[in-house]
Structure formats: C-alpha cells, structure tokens
Design an enzyme around this catalytic site. Sequence first.
Site, mmCIF file in Angstrom:
data_model
loop_
_atom_site.group_PDB
_atom_site.id
_atom_site.type_symbol
_atom_site.label_atom_id
_atom_site.label_comp_id
_atom_site.label_asym_id
_atom_site.label_seq_id
_atom_site.Cartn_x
_atom_site.Cartn_y
_atom_site.Cartn_z
ATOM 1 N N GLU A 178 -11.179 -17.531 8.381
ATOM 2 C CA GLU A 178 -9.739 -17.605 8.047
ATOM 3 C C GLU A 178 -8.919 -17.987 9.266
ATOM 4 O OE1 GLU A 178 -8.099 -14.620 4.923
ATOM 5 O OE2 GLU A 178 -9.688 -13.609 6.027
ATOM 6 N N HIS A 212 0.824 -1.218 0.000
ATOM 7 C CA HIS A 212 0.000 0.000 0.000
ATOM 8 C C HIS A 212 0.858 1.268 0.000
ATOM 9 C CE1 HIS A 212 -3.531 -2.558 1.579
ATOM 10 N NE2 HIS A 212 -3.605 -2.415 0.276
ATOM 11 N N PRO A 235 -11.303 1.178 -0.601
ATOM 12 C CA PRO A 235 -11.074 2.605 -0.850
ATOM 13 C C PRO A 235 -10.301 3.206 0.323
ATOM 14 C CG PRO A 235 -13.390 2.015 -1.165
ATOM 15 C CD PRO A 235 -12.724 0.845 -0.519
HETATM 16 P P1 IMP Z 1 -6.788 -3.767 -1.754
HETATM 17 O O1 IMP Z 1 -8.100 -3.786 -1.007
HETATM 18 O O2 IMP Z 1 -6.951 -3.583 -3.232
HETATM 19 O O3 IMP Z 1 -5.805 -2.808 -1.138
HETATM 20 O O4 IMP Z 1 -6.176 -5.248 -1.635
HETATM 21 C C1 IMP Z 1 -5.376 -5.669 -0.554
HETATM 22 C C2 IMP Z 1 -6.209 -5.804 0.695
HETATM 23 O O5 IMP Z 1 -7.151 -6.886 0.553
HETATM 24 C C3 IMP Z 1 -5.407 -6.195 1.947
HETATM 25 O O6 IMP Z 1 -4.850 -5.067 2.575
HETATM 26 C C4 IMP Z 1 -6.466 -6.872 2.808
HETATM 27 O O7 IMP Z 1 -7.243 -5.914 3.488
HETATM 28 C C5 IMP Z 1 -7.335 -7.565 1.775
HETATM 29 N N1 IMP Z 1 -6.901 -8.970 1.596
HETATM 30 C C6 IMP Z 1 -6.145 -9.483 0.621
HETATM 31 N N2 IMP Z 1 -5.969 -10.813 0.812
HETATM 32 C C7 IMP Z 1 -6.638 -11.118 1.931
HETATM 33 C C8 IMP Z 1 -6.840 -12.350 2.633
HETATM 34 O O8 IMP Z 1 -6.340 -13.438 2.287
HETATM 35 N N3 IMP Z 1 -7.592 -12.260 3.764
HETATM 36 C C9 IMP Z 1 -8.161 -11.103 4.196
HETATM 37 N N4 IMP Z 1 -7.989 -9.944 3.548
HETATM 38 C C10 IMP Z 1 -7.238 -9.953 2.426
#
Ligand code: IMP
Length: 384
Positions: free
Chosen positions: A233, A71, A105
């Site tokens: 999870e 991020h 977001p």
């Molecule tokens: P973004 O929402 O496009 O920033 O994608 C990354 C975010 O997705 C991470 O910071 C988590 O909040 C969420 N995320 C991605 N993979 C997982 C997972 O395996 N479990 C739970 N949340 C996830």
Amino acid sequence: MEKQRDMDWWVSIPKVELHAHLNGSIRGSTLLELARGLGEKGTIVFSDVEHAILKDDRSLQEVFKLFDLIHIVTTDHKILTRITQEVVEDFAAENVVYLELRTTPKRNDLIGMSKRSYMEAVVKGLRAVATVEVDLAPRDLGTGNPVNSCAITDLCDGTARKKIYVRLLLSIDRRETTASAMETVELALEMRDLGVAGIDLSGNPIVGEWATFLPALKFAREQGLSITLHCGEVPNPVEINAMLDFLPGRIGHACFFGEEEWRKLKSCKIPVEICLTSNIRTETISSVDVHHFVDLYNAEHPTVLCTDDSGVFSTSLSGEYILASSAFGRSYAFYEYEYRLLNGLGRSEMFRLARKAIEFIFADDAVKRELGEIFESAARKLDL
Ligand code: IMP
Ligand code: ZN
C-alpha cells in the site's frame, strides 16, 4: 432508463466479495445516526465527525484517522451486532453470494469488551440477518453437512430463501504486538466452527514491522488457517518481498510493486484482491486507467474485484464491476505510458471474472462446488 437497466444487470449477477472490512463497510446513514447520538451525549463533537464522514477524497493517512473516529462510535457489543447484520444484508441485496468479512477483534476494558466478546457480538449479528439465509459453518468432512449452521432454508410459506455464505477473517492491526497478534490467532482457532476461515494483516501501512507479525502468521498457517495480507500500500520493497516470500493465500492492493515484485508475484500466482475505488480515493493509484488490474488481467494472473470499505468509500461490489467494465471494456487501455491491448472486459468476461473468484475463497471444497452451481444456473438464466 437505459442506465438503470444496466445497473440492474450488474446487481443481478452473483458476486464473490473477498476483501471487506466490517467497520469500513458500515452504512453511511448508520454511522451518522450513531455519531449524532454520541454528539448528543457529549462524547464527541458531532460537527467535527460529520465533516470527516462526508468528506469524499481522503489520503490514506486521513482514512486511518477516520477509522479511529469510526471505532469510537462502533466499538460496543450491541452496535457491532447491528452493523454486522446490516453489512451482510447490504451485500446480499446486491447478490453477493459469498462474503469473506474481516474485522479486527478489539479489547476495551472500560465497557467489558474482550476480543472474544467482540467476535461473539459479530457472530450474533450474522445470526440476526433476516433478509437472507446465512451459511456460516464449515462442512463436516465426513458428512459434508454444515457443522454449526444458523441457516433457515425456507420461509414460512415454503419458498426457498436467497442464501449468502459468510466466512470471517480476523484482522491483526499493524499497531499490535506479537503477543496481541497471537491472541487473535488463538481466538480464530477457537472460533473455526463459527465460520472463521483465516487471518488478515491490515492497518496503517507505515506503522509496525513485518517481523512483529510473522510468528503469529506462521502459527496460524501451521494450524490450517488461510492468510491474506495487505501488501504494497506504500513503497516498501523490503516488506513487500518478505510478504511474497511468505506465500500468503492472497494479498490485497499491490499498489507499489516494482519489476522484481511483479515478477515474483506472477511466478507464485498469489491471487490479488483488487480494490479500485479504494485505491483511487486514497490516491495510491492516480486514476483507474493506469491501475495495475489491467496488467494482471492481461497476464491472466488471479484477481478478484473487491470493495475494501464500501461505507467509507461510498461504493458497492456492483459499483466496482461497473467501474472496471467501463474503464477496461474497450479494446485498449493506457498503461505505463503506452496503449496495450486488453482482452476487452464486456459483460461475459466480467461474469467469468466473478466466477473465477470461487477458486480463491478460503472456504472448503463443498462450498466451492455449491457456488459453482449458483454461477452455472445464473449463466443459463442470463444466457452467458
Ligand atoms: P475493522 O477491522 O472492522 O475495525 O475495520 C476497519 C479497520 O480495517 C481499520 O481500522 C484498519 O485497521 C483496516 N483497514 C480498513 N481499510 C484499510 C486499508 O485500506 N488498508 C489497511 N487497513 C485497512
Ligand atoms: Zn483493506
């Protein structure tokens, strides 16, 4: 040669992706390039990042540390536009015909980013996709036509272009407050005509309380948005039960379910987004042979194979189909300390599994019908 032909076949079949996080699906090469750039500016220490990016197996908690790092690199309007475009082009290149792309977001006052401007940068990325026609608009109920399409139907020479339907899900991060979650839902409602179809709850499963997100999720549903939850999870039966009682449109993972939770899930027929590589890489499931997908498939419970984070876990949707078919393609699979008969996941069963996913998408019936036709035509071509 034989292996390549096999791979080509899995890439060639139409597929539906329902669980893909935008920042987790970033190309490895793009992430390294962006991180190197920030390293040169002195914002981060590139060698630390490089090590974290190139590491193969990570615990679930290490994955969330990596996301914090990703991020830092990606939370910028221009970069979001770029990675959205690349992610959609990558999925389209492996014949994903319908993609639900989810993202959280984010607000960053330092660079003038609001949750809305974050999402506008994502939509700009969808509009920038060049290799394929993107359908991101919901249908007008009266005419059946897209209400706000960025679709280009033909190339200059008049030949029809490949098409991918993209719908967006806005994620609520488990670190957020009720007010912040509500803001995301309001934004999703405002952006419905731009292809936002629903809400996802995700983030580090050991952080946050279900009660914090429930008011926003209830409101979202009342307003007609579809909901998917990251569920089970980690072992947390109280939360898992509360989530199932909420009756979400779909859930992701379902790794730590006990007998009671399986019973409830199966009786409610809530579709499960299965992410094999993600579960194995994060060690939430010890090996593919014992994955609960086998049991759900045998029970004819609605399931859909997904990637979760294709960049972070170095996978692809075709790769997930190959993995499932090679692990479960034989007649028996080892599950819960015994060999159980499996219906045998050969090519035609896997094709049926891909087509079945149409029933669980969050887009309208017109899109479902059009996807049905795409699969029908592929089945004829592939003689399935
Ligand atoms: P973004 O929402 O496009 O920033 O994608 C990354 C975010 O997705 C991470 O910071 C988590 O909040 C969420 N995320 C991605 N993979 C997982 C997972 O395996 N479990 C739970 N949340 C996830
Ligand atoms: Zn996920």
